[in-house]
Enzyme design. Structure first.
Site, PDB file in Angstrom:
ATOM      1  N   ASP A 135      25.834  16.846 -27.956  1.00 36.37           N
ATOM      2  CA  ASP A 135      25.450  14.968 -27.811  1.00 36.37           C
ATOM      3  C   ASP A 135      23.924  15.147 -26.588  1.00 36.37           C
ATOM      4  O   ASP A 135      23.947  14.342 -27.512  1.00 36.37           O
ATOM      5  CB  ASP A 135      26.588  14.972 -26.586  1.00 36.37           C
ATOM      6  CG  ASP A 135      27.587  13.175 -27.259  1.00 36.37           C
ATOM      7  OD1 ASP A 135      28.246  13.763 -28.448  1.00 36.37           O
ATOM      8  OD2 ASP A 135      28.659  12.895 -26.674  1.00 36.37           O
ATOM      9  N   ASP A 458      40.222  12.580 -20.470  1.00 35.22           N
ATOM     10  CA  ASP A 458      41.228  13.848 -20.537  1.00 35.22           C
ATOM     11  C   ASP A 458      42.096  13.426 -20.114  1.00 35.22           C
ATOM     12  O   ASP A 458      43.646  13.040 -20.339  1.00 35.22           O
ATOM     13  CB  ASP A 458      40.944  14.831 -20.177  1.00 35.22           C
ATOM     14  CG  ASP A 458      40.361  14.447 -18.801  1.00 35.22           C
ATOM     15  OD1 ASP A 458      40.071  13.551 -17.999  1.00 35.22           O
ATOM     16  OD2 ASP A 458      39.443  15.547 -18.483  1.00 35.22           O
TER      17      ASP A 458
END
Length: 755
Positions: A135, A458
């Site tokens: 990223d 998550d």
């Protein structure tokens, strides 16, 4: 042969709970009831401090009840990889995801070791494909992976030939040669030396590239990175390794992925990166199972994929296993774990406990997913009804306008085996599904993939899976499946915890709250309570801060919030305090850990006073500011430490290992202020100083003991007042804290709460 086919792949068993633990849980629960009843029935005889204490203790009791409910029925799983190899002639394919975001905060050698450990696991190589999400879109990351792929041609065969158990090179070579078995063949020792030399050359190349002392050997790909910005660049996908011949003892595929980013387009942090990897892998290899790990979580058990497949394939009904979660375990803890990073207590209590409800939470790393579940498949759809209801247009609205991705998703949802195509030919389509605008007007981030809306994507994604009726499976192995790095400094640890708290509270105060998932979906009630227990973690700062201020307030104003010496009720408070500490001490001693480690957990644990006045407080404030529209939350990457195999470096740091370090961050102002408040209160008591508004009621011994206890908990901050450099609290923090402490003392004298 018939006998081998009847053998189980895995077993789910109840964990036997010792009588002492159950007795302590019952005693603590009974004492909480007695304490709250005592407070409630005596409220009319006391004033505001008593009421505040009652409210705080009610919160602590509520937390305790949720804790007991979550941990009451612990479960464990046992796997049989040998049975899997005998019963499953062709093992399913698995796509491996590794995510990294910053080559500085997450050193390249850390990512490289994680990738190498995954490439070397004991599983058919042609069934594995490793995708690395960068990223940060750094040419250094691509360069490091290309160099690592060259070393992998030596490392992977070496590990499998000699059955090396630790397959992260830094970990294997950090062990001294004298620790090798005495019966190790000379061939192993000779090869080990050669492979170690190659690994050191790899480390040096990566280090030199980071210092720009060598040219990056990535040919025409380097032009892609020219004049790029971290948040403004096109998609970059590079197939580094490709097992074209589908050789089982070769090397897995290795693909570099840097998704497109544009300044005015949201990229949703890690959740967005995971969704891109899901789509890219769906176009390229389309494995029915996916593993995702953070860049610092290396595979420490070479058979981890086999163990996970035992759990995913070993139950009669798929609903038992939407995903398999390995607990987060860290390596190289400092002696006695001074920063509270140890997972001793959660490993003994939380993980087995929640496994006995609807299954473990998705922890964001070390997790094996069913691809069709990530694609949003609900439990009722998994019974076979979906095969005849795969409308192409509906799938395009759901997955986007890539026909290749829609086709691969159709095969996954219909449970058809998909043989991967030539990866190099799929790069163009992969770039399309990795573009920043691909998700527009689709279900990605809403019903498909990792769910958006929280920094803790998550937990939110796992909760949505549980809400669709699925269960999850815990995988606790020896050695552990994955091991990662723990923060080695206080500022980094506090920043990490603050991000967790912010994300959890985002989920709590949103339409994704587990309460709605229980009322409107299929989240079990006990699982809802378990999620609530975790999500309200940050709110603990309010009663904890209030309760820790009460002793100092009572000393300053000559009042009290605890029973006096001689009153029988004081024994109840002492008994509850003692039982609660014995409860946590029990698990530490049972695990063979020291009392010092237990004390550090008490001081720096999840709901400790130190954490409540730092990470919990600032995480809660961030969410409050977001809710009122003042500011947005910011994702902060946790800094990882670079591996060091140098004994000299290790010994040089021994003297300062475990010392608290401080910086200019405002996160250190509240705990320093609290310390000043208590020191002021104790000094006033010792010198007999009384404020004009002080009451005639005498402060009891209990308040003085509690105040001393707070000072002891903040002992590292007391030392920091006299420390130098990074081991000392900054003068600006001391000044701000001093002013706030004086303001609190002034307010205590000016506006005394009625008794």
């Amino acid at each position: 042969m018939a006998d081998s086919l009847s053998l189980p792949l895995c077993e789910k068993t109840s964990v036997k709970v010792r009588t002492l633990r159950r007795a302590l849980e019952i005693v603590i629960s009974f004492l909480f009831i007695c304490l709250l009843a005592y407070r409630l029935f005596s409220l009319t005889d006391h004033g505001i401090p008593w009421l505040l204490a009652f409210l705080c203790e009610s919160w602590f009791a509520f937390n305790w009840v949720l804790n007991v409910i979550t941990l009451w029925t612990p479960m464990d799983y046992k796997t049989y990889p040998n049975n899997l190899l005998q019963q499953v002639p062709e093992l399913p394919a698995v796509d491996l995801f590794v995510s990294t975001a910053d080559p500085v905060l997450e050193p390249l050698i850390v990512t490289v070791n994680t990738v190498l450990s995954l490439l070397a696991v004991d599983y058919p190589a042609h069934k594995l494909a490793c995708y690395v999400s960068d990223d940060g879109c750094s040419p250094l990351t691509l360069f490091s992976l290309i160099e690592a792929s060259k070393f992998a041609r030596i490392w992977v065969p070496f590990c499998k030939k000699h059955d090396i158990q630790v397959r992260a090179p830094f970990r294997y070579f950090s062990a001294d040669e004298s620790t090798l078995r005495s019966d190790s063949p000379p061939e192993l020792l000779l090869e080990r030396t050669k492979v170690k030399d190659e690994y050191e050359n790899l480390c040096q190349k990566i280090k030199d590239a980071g210092h720009h002392s060598v040219a990056l050997d990535i040919s025409e790909d380097y032009a892609t990175f020219a004049h790029k910005q971290t948040n403004n660049h096109p998609t970059v996908i590079k197939v580094i390794l490709e097992n074209k011949q589908r050789v089982s003892n070769g090397l897995p595929h290795l693909v570099y992925v840097a998704r497109e980013k544009r300044p005015n387009h949201p990229h949703h942090y890690k959740a967005g990166a995971m969704n891109v990897l899901t789509r890219v892998s769906g176009v390229m290899t389309n494995a029915p199972f996916m593993l995702n790990v953070d860049c610092d979580m290396y595979a420490s058990n070479s058979k981890i994929v086999l163990h996970a497949m035992c759990l995913l394939l070993g139950f009669k009904h798929e609903k038992q296993g939407a995903f398999v979660q390995c607990p987060q375990i860290c390596y190289d803890y400092l002696k006695d774990d001074p920063f509270g990073n140890s997972m001793t207590l959660p490993l003994k209590t939380f993980w087995p406990g929640i496994a006995g409800i609807q299954g473990p939470l998705y922890a964001g790393t070390g997790c094996f997913h069913r691809r069709k579940v990530i694609y949003g498949l609900s439990l009722q759809d998994s019974t076979g009804h979906i095969q005849g209801n795969l409308d192409v247009e509906a799938l395009k609205d759901r997955f986007g306008n890539s026909m290749e991705l829609v086709s691969s998703a159709t095969k996954i949802l219909a449970e058809k085996i998909d043989h991967p195509q030539d990866l190099s030919r799929a790069v163009e389509e992969s770039c399309k599904v990795a573009s920043c605008g691909y998700e527009d007007s689709t279900s990605w981030g809403k019903q498909v993939g990792w769910i958006y809306g929280s920094l803790t994507e998550d937990l939110l994604t796992g909760m949505k899976i549980h809400a669709r009726g699925w269960k999850s499976i815990l995988c606790m192995l020896d050695p552990p499946g994955f091991i990662g790095s723990a923060p080695k400094s206080v500022p980094v640890m506090l920043t990490q915890r603050k991000r967790w708290i912010t994300g959890l509270l985002e989920v709590l105060f949103s339409k994704n709250s587990p309460i709605f998932s229980t009322l409107n979906a299929k989240l079990e009630f006990r699982m809802c309570l378990a999620y609530i227990w975790i999500l309200i973690w940050g709110l603990h700062c309010i009663p904890a801060l209030c309760y820790s201020l009460l002793p100092a307030y009572c000393i300053i104003t000559n009042s009290h919030f605890l029973p006096k010496i001689g009153e029988p009720a004081l024994l109840m408070f002492a008994a509850l305090y003692l039982a609660n500490n014995l409860y946590t001490l029990y698990f530490y001693l049972e695990s063979g850990l020291s009392i010092t480690a237990w004390w550090n957990y008490q001081r720096m644990g999840p709901r400790s006073t130190v954490l409540s006045t730092t990470s919990l407080l600032f995480g809660t404030m961030s969410v409050v500011l977001k809710l009122v529209g003042i500011s947005e939350v910011v994702f902060e990457v946790t800094q990882k430490d670079e591996y060091s195999s140098s004994d000299d470096d290790h010994n040089a740091n021994d003297a300062n290992a475990g010392k608290f370090t401080f910086d200019e961050s405002p996160i250190f102002v509240p705990p320093t202020t609290l310390l000043f408040v208590h020191l002021t209160a104790l000094a006033m008591r010792l010198l007999g100083v009384k404020l004009p508004a002080a009451l005639q009621v005498t402060t009891g011994v209990g308040e003085i003991v509690c105040s001393l206890w707070v000072v002891i908990c903040f002992w590292p901050f007391l030392r920091g007042l006299f420390g130098k450099g990074k081991y000392g609290i900054s003068s600006s923090t001391i000044l701000k804290s001093g002013v706030l402490a004086l303001l609190f003392t002034f307010c205590c004298g000016k506006f005394s709460l009625p008794l």
